[in-house]
Scaffold this active site. Structure first.
Site, PDB file in Angstrom:
ATOM      1  N   GLU A 395     -27.974  95.011  12.931  1.00  0.00           N
ATOM      2  CA  GLU A 395     -27.322  94.199  13.964  1.00  0.00           C
ATOM      3  C   GLU A 395     -28.289  93.691  15.025  1.00  0.00           C
ATOM      4  O   GLU A 395     -28.141  92.575  15.525  1.00  0.00           O
ATOM      5  CB  GLU A 395     -26.200  94.999  14.639  1.00  0.00           C
ATOM      6  N   HIS A 464     -15.504 103.892  17.638  1.00  0.00           N
ATOM      7  CA  HIS A 464     -14.956 102.739  16.914  1.00  0.00           C
ATOM      8  C   HIS A 464     -13.877 102.031  17.721  1.00  0.00           C
ATOM      9  O   HIS A 464     -13.089 101.286  17.172  1.00  0.00           O
ATOM     10  CB  HIS A 464     -14.332 103.181  15.574  1.00  0.00           C
TER      11      HIS A 464
END
Ligand SMILES: Cc1ncc(C[n+]2csc(CCOP(=O)(O)OP(=O)(O)O)c2C)c(N)n1
Ligand SMILES: [Mg+2]
Length: 686
Positions: A395, A464
């Site tokens: 990322e 998350h």
């Protein structure tokens, strides 16, 4: 180019290599001489002793090729043809500097010379250069990109992610590693294992490697010519390792062989291998006195100009934080067609990919069978693998790639399946995307969209589910939006793609299945300003993302108590325009901000501060924040039950504002699903 051609090119180039190195040496010696005058008020990382790398590589390039560098960039900038006066003026902090005084020595740019930019976060420019190489590849004009890095940068993860991506896509980029054996005071042997060479690291990524004598400009030049020729033919990236040595201290104008981290003997050994002397010997040329004088005159004139040029107007400090906003035109009629939030996002991307040939979409799982909760389904089939593609699990570098392609003319959309995953790219988002337009004084824009999914439920837990919107909203240069309806999702995502700034769009996954009216047409909405969801008179409820739905539900319950709530959706967190909220509070005299995060230093605090600064009259009750507890989100449904704000809590908080909390009585069963599932149809795993 065959060997004979390389040899004849070399013969022609040799005097120029020597001249260029001499000029760079003389410029930097002059900087070193004048630095103690304290007029250059920025750090300087001089390359004296390392000139052959810059000159040998850049001589193999065309002006139309692009170069990138890091903190030690003067030689690269000058060798690539960067304007000397603009560089010196920048170092002196003058308005005529190449960054208008916003960058200083470590942030040089000269667009006309193809020196795109240098930034001093070690390794951080490398993926940006890779992104520029992606643009170059798409253009198909044979343009190549060069990025200079040091031996220290080879220890940065982002560099390895970049090498992998460049190899994967066979990008036309030359990585030039100037191995000067040190990272500040740390020698190579305390940082990297002795049995493994730096080139082996690049080779491990499938990148072709080339070794050259970093102090021999001729050697560097001939090998760079061969590498560049391969790059132009599309043979894939090349990594060049150039052993060399910096003569001066890491940062500053002095010699530092006496402070204990390296020896005088080592320095003298390398000094024997002065690149200028080697070049003169190899080419059997010397620079004539008149050539030296001409260089000296140019340098003196450039210093004089830089010194006499004006400082920037202090008011200019606030310019170029953002590229100008685009006009989004009149509001569209919403019509009657219903789409889910996910479908609206998908349609927006579809339309943008169709409208802008330079746009592309990438992210982990973008073309997978579930298509990021349905938001990217079918787009690869329509637009092909070049424009809609999966990414390596990198990322940080991929964000740099997106930035690099954006500053060179493309419009990337990068998606993250969770905001939490985007956190590994904070350097690229905060240090690079947010600042590239500013630190280069508006020379480049960053038309980049980063989609981040936030949310809750079904055990998403501590890593998350976070929504760190306030973090991002804290950063000048970023735009941060959080649409809460399908209509906004489509119009704001289109606006984000059209916008010339980095725009982060935070999408709450519980909204994906929410339906709303969405026009068929292509339309965009302003990336600024709140929107009123429900008009009311007694209290202002301000929220964002899924919280807006909860406030809407609370508003329905509040009718039983004859309380009329005005619900306002913040929608755009940066730029944050609170005038509608202030106007609403002027009307109601009461406000509760329902945030989707922990309260300290959050957006609710910011809004209440602005209310305190902006309302006309005293409030009728104390402003309040409803937010998450000060601990991470736990996973077990038994424990996470108490974590998220419930509709009933909003209702209760409102009643308290009217001293009517004793009347509180939950009237609906909305809460029974609200902590773990938005509705019964929404089942795991997800
Ligand atoms: C990410 C990051 N960490 C630390 C620093 C501080 N720093 C500046 S230059 C440098 C050394 C870099 O060494 P190298 O890549 O070999 O380049 P050189 O200075 O030798 O040219 C360090 C640690 C930084 N700028 N960025
Ligand atoms: Mg080094």
């Amino acid at each position: 180019m065959d060997k004979q051609q390389v040899r004849s090119e070399l013969m022609t180039a040799q005097p120029e290599l020597l001249r260029s190195m001499t000029r760079i040496r003389m410029v930097e010696e002059e900087i070193a001489k004048r630095y103690p005058q304290q007029q250059m008020r920025c750090p300087v990382h001089l390359s004296i002793g390392q000139e052959a790398a810059a000159v040998g590589v850049c001589a193999a390039l065309q002006p139309s090729d692009w170069a990138f560098s890091g903190h030690r960039n003067h030689a690269h900038y000058l060798a690539k043809g960067g304007n000397l006066k603009a560089m010196l003026a920048e170092i002196y902090g003058k308005a005529t500097g190449c960054c208008g005084g916003k960058g200083g020595s470590m942030h040089l740019t000269d667009q006309t010379a193809g020196f795109i930019g240098a930034t001093p976060i070690v390794g951080s420019t490398v993926p940006i250069a890779v992104g520029a190489a992606l643009t170059a590849q798409r253009e198909g004009k044979g343009r190549v990109v060069v990025v200079f890095l040091g031996d220290g940068a080879m220890e940065a993860g982002v560099v390895h992610e970049s090498l992998n991506f460049a190899a994967l896509k066979k990008l036309p980029i030359l990585f030039v590693c100037e191995n000067n054996l040190y990272s500040v005071y740390s020698p190579l042997e305390v940082r990297q294992p002795p049995q493994r060479s730096i080139s082996d690291l690049a080779a491990g990524h499938g990148v072709k490697t080339v070794q050259a004598d970093g102090n021999n400009a001729q050697d560097v030049y001939s090998k760079a010519c061969a590498a560049v020729q391969d790059l132009r033919l599309g043979a894939g990236p090349v990594f060049m390792e150039l052993p060399t040595y910096r003569w001066l201290e890491h940062c500053g104008p002095g010699y530092d062989n006496d402070i204990g981290y390296r020896s005088e003997a080592e320095f003298q050994q390398w000094k024997q291998r002065d690149p200028l002397v080697i070049s003169a010997q190899e080419s059997a040329t010397v620079l004539e006195a008149d050539e030296i004088n001409a260089i000296r005159e140019e340098i003196e004139a450039s210093f004089s100009a830089a010194l006499s040029d004006p400082f920037p107007d202090p008011a200019s400090a606030g310019l170029h934080v953002y590229s100008p906003a685009k006009d989004t035109g009149p509001e569209q009629e919403r019509g009657t067609r219903e789409l889910t939030y996910a479908e609206a996002l998908r349609e927006a991307q579809d339309m943008c990919l169709a409208k802008y040939p330079d746009s592309y979409l990438m992210g982990l799982g973008v073309p997978d069978p579930k298509g990021i909760f349905g938001t990217t389904l079918g787009l690869q089939e329509t637009y092909g693998e070049e424009r809609v593609f999966d990414i390596p699990l990198s990322e940080n570098a991929i964000t740099g790639v997106a930035i690099g392609s954006a500053i060179t003319g493309m419009r990337p959309i990068l998606t993250h399946q969770r905001l939490d995953f985007a956190l590994v790219s904070i350097d690229q988002i905060v240090n690079q995307a947010a600042k590239w337009h500013y630190m280069f004084n508006g020379a480049m824009s960053v038309p980049l969209v980063i989609r981040m999914i936030i949310g809750r439920g079904w055990g998403q837990g501590p890593q998350h589910s976070q929504s760190l919107h306030a973090w991002f909203a804290h950063i000048p240069g970023l735009k941060v939006i959080m649409p809460s309806t399908p209509y906004d999702a489509k119009g704001m995502l289109i606006a984000a793609v059209e916008d010339d700034n980095p725009v982060l769009i935070l999408e709450h996954r519980w909204l994906y299945s929410v339906k709303g009216c969405v026009p068929d047409e292509y339309y965009s909405l302003p990336l600024e300003g709140c929107t009123c969801i429900v008009e009311g008179t007694d209290i202002t409820l301000v929220s964002l993302a899924y919280g807006v739905n909860e406030c809407r539900a609370a508003n329905v319950e509040l009718k039983y108590y004859n309380i009329s709530a005005e619900v306002i959706d913040i929608r755009c967190l940066r730029p944050l325009d609170c005038k509608h909220i202030i106007a609403s509070v002027n009307k109601t005299g009461r406000i509760i901000v329902v945030d989707h995060a922990e309260s300290s230093c959050g957006i609710a605090s910011e809004i209440i501060a602005r209310i305190a600064e902006g309302v006309d009259n005293d409030l009728l009750s104390r402003p309040a924040r409803l937010s998450f507890p000060g601990h991470p989100c736990p996973t077990s449904p038994a424990v996470s039950k108490e974590y998220y704000t419930k509709v009933s809590q909003i209702v209760f908080a409102v009643l308290r504002h009217f001293n009517r909390d004793h009347e509180f009585m939950p009237l609906t069963d909305l809460d029974s699903f609200s902590h773990d599932q938005p509705n019964p149809a929404y089942t795991g795993p997800f």
